[in-house]
Design a protein around this motif. Sequence first.
Motif, PDB file in Angstrom:
ATOM      1  N   LEU A  32       0.827  -1.206   0.000  1.00  0.00           N
ATOM      2  CA  LEU A  32       0.000   0.000   0.000  1.00  0.00           C
ATOM      3  C   LEU A  32       0.866   1.262   0.000  1.00  0.00           C
ATOM      4  CD1 LEU A  32      -2.865  -0.968   2.499  1.00  0.00           C
ATOM      5  CD2 LEU A  32      -3.059  -0.641   0.024  1.00  0.00           C
ATOM      6  N   VAL A  33       1.882   1.282   0.861  1.00  0.00           N
ATOM      7  CA  VAL A  33       2.762   2.454   0.932  1.00  0.00           C
ATOM      8  C   VAL A  33       3.508   2.644  -0.387  1.00  0.00           C
ATOM      9  CG1 VAL A  33       4.810   3.411   2.040  1.00  0.00           C
ATOM     10  CG2 VAL A  33       3.033   2.325   3.428  1.00  0.00           C
ATOM     11  N   SER A  34       3.985   1.550  -0.965  1.00  0.00           N
ATOM     12  CA  SER A  34       4.697   1.635  -2.241  1.00  0.00           C
ATOM     13  C   SER A  34       3.780   2.156  -3.348  1.00  0.00           C
ATOM     14  CB  SER A  34       5.248   0.265  -2.635  1.00  0.00           C
ATOM     15  OG  SER A  34       6.134  -0.222  -1.659  1.00  0.00           O
TER      16      SER A  34
ATOM     17  N   ALA B 119       3.248   5.836  -2.903  1.00  0.00           N
ATOM     18  CA  ALA B 119       4.456   6.580  -3.276  1.00  0.00           C
ATOM     19  C   ALA B 119       4.583   6.699  -4.792  1.00  0.00           C
ATOM     20  CB  ALA B 119       5.688   5.888  -2.689  1.00  0.00           C
ATOM     21  N   VAL B 120       4.311   5.609  -5.501  1.00  0.00           N
ATOM     22  CA  VAL B 120       4.390   5.635  -6.969  1.00  0.00           C
ATOM     23  C   VAL B 120       3.361   6.614  -7.542  1.00  0.00           C
ATOM     24  CG1 VAL B 120       3.993   4.289  -9.057  1.00  0.00           C
ATOM     25  CG2 VAL B 120       5.338   3.327  -7.198  1.00  0.00           C
ATOM     26  N   ILE B 121       2.148   6.568  -7.007  1.00  0.00           N
ATOM     27  CA  ILE B 121       1.104   7.484  -7.474  1.00  0.00           C
ATOM     28  C   ILE B 121       1.499   8.935  -7.218  1.00  0.00           C
ATOM     29  CG2 ILE B 121      -1.280   8.243  -7.098  1.00  0.00           C
ATOM     30  CD1 ILE B 121      -1.976   5.305  -6.522  1.00  0.00           C
ATOM     31  N   ALA B 122       2.076   9.198  -6.031  1.00  0.00           N
ATOM     32  CA  ALA B 122       2.495  10.561  -5.693  1.00  0.00           C
ATOM     33  C   ALA B 122       3.571  11.057  -6.647  1.00  0.00           C
ATOM     34  CB  ALA B 122       2.999  10.608  -4.257  1.00  0.00           C
ATOM     35  N   LEU B 123       4.533  10.177  -6.984  1.00  0.00           N
ATOM     36  CA  LEU B 123       5.593  10.560  -7.919  1.00  0.00           C
ATOM     37  C   LEU B 123       5.034  10.849  -9.306  1.00  0.00           C
ATOM     38  CD1 LEU B 123       8.409   8.035  -6.904  1.00  0.00           C
ATOM     39  CD2 LEU B 123       8.420  10.506  -6.564  1.00  0.00           C
TER      40      LEU B 123
END
Length: 321
Positions: free
Chosen positions: A155-157, A160-164
């Motif tokens: 979930l965290v990964s 993070a990918v979506i945020a980037l």
Amino acid sequence: MCGAAVASLVGWDIRAWFSDLWHTLKSISVEYIVAAVAALIVQTTATGFAWFSILRDAYPGEVRWTEVWAAYSACVALNNVLPANLGTIVMFVMLTTVIVSATFAGMLGGFMVQKIFFVFAGTFVYLYLFLTVPDSFDMDFFWIKEHPWAVGILLVSGIAVIALLVRQFWPKVLTWWEEAREGGQILKRPSSYFGRVVLPEFAAWVAGLCVVAIFLAAYAIPVTFHSVITVIGSNSISNTVSVTPGGAGVNQAFNVAALSDVTNSQTATAYSIAQQLVSTAWSIAFALVLMIWVFGWGGGKDLLQRSYEEAKKKAEDQKAR
């Protein structure tokens, strides 16, 4: 003839197609065909009017109803014989040709506005199908319970990918919207948007349900709200994953699966093929009549051919990007 020229342009075997169409027409009572054609006219005209309303607010004083009607009808016809909804790009090119101030970005903005209702309608269909499937909520969370840390890391990964991605592409999105916002001017007036876009599109959506119900009845397949919505949902999914013109072949496979509880595979396949053939035939005939009436025999053919060639280039550019 104009129709033969278009068929040659897109590499379409029109002789074999007409043979299949004639065989299909002989297998259906004429009253069903007439009723289906009437519903298809409503569907195309109502959606075309929604497009006209969007563009009239975007480019005041420059938009003619008949030109938008003809262009959208050509879009529907081409999407039935071209892959990847290329007919929509052809319509954009046609409209930027006949509307002086129109831009391709503005057309994309109008397209986003035009799709708002249909996104909600599609969500309703998928939600209905999910809720009516037995044991939809009987999900097994065993793996999640056994591996909570792995789930947390995933979930965290993912976040993070979506945020980037958002951080990287958001400036481009803002730039695109600045260029495309002219197509969304009607949203500034909610009463006009709901009265001249949402209402016609709702009528078009209901007409689409009627088309499905009419052809189901023509093949003695039980016509219920559930069976109609199931077919609508299967068509939506097949059009999303298909790369064939009009979802040919893929539509039939999904329709057979969707109707497996109410009829046999042979009847479901015959129904699906008949609906696709008749809908395609009428959309082409309707578009040809409107294109010739609005733009003239030579003008309509030339406009369509130039728009098609430019649309192919734009589609290739988009893929390259």
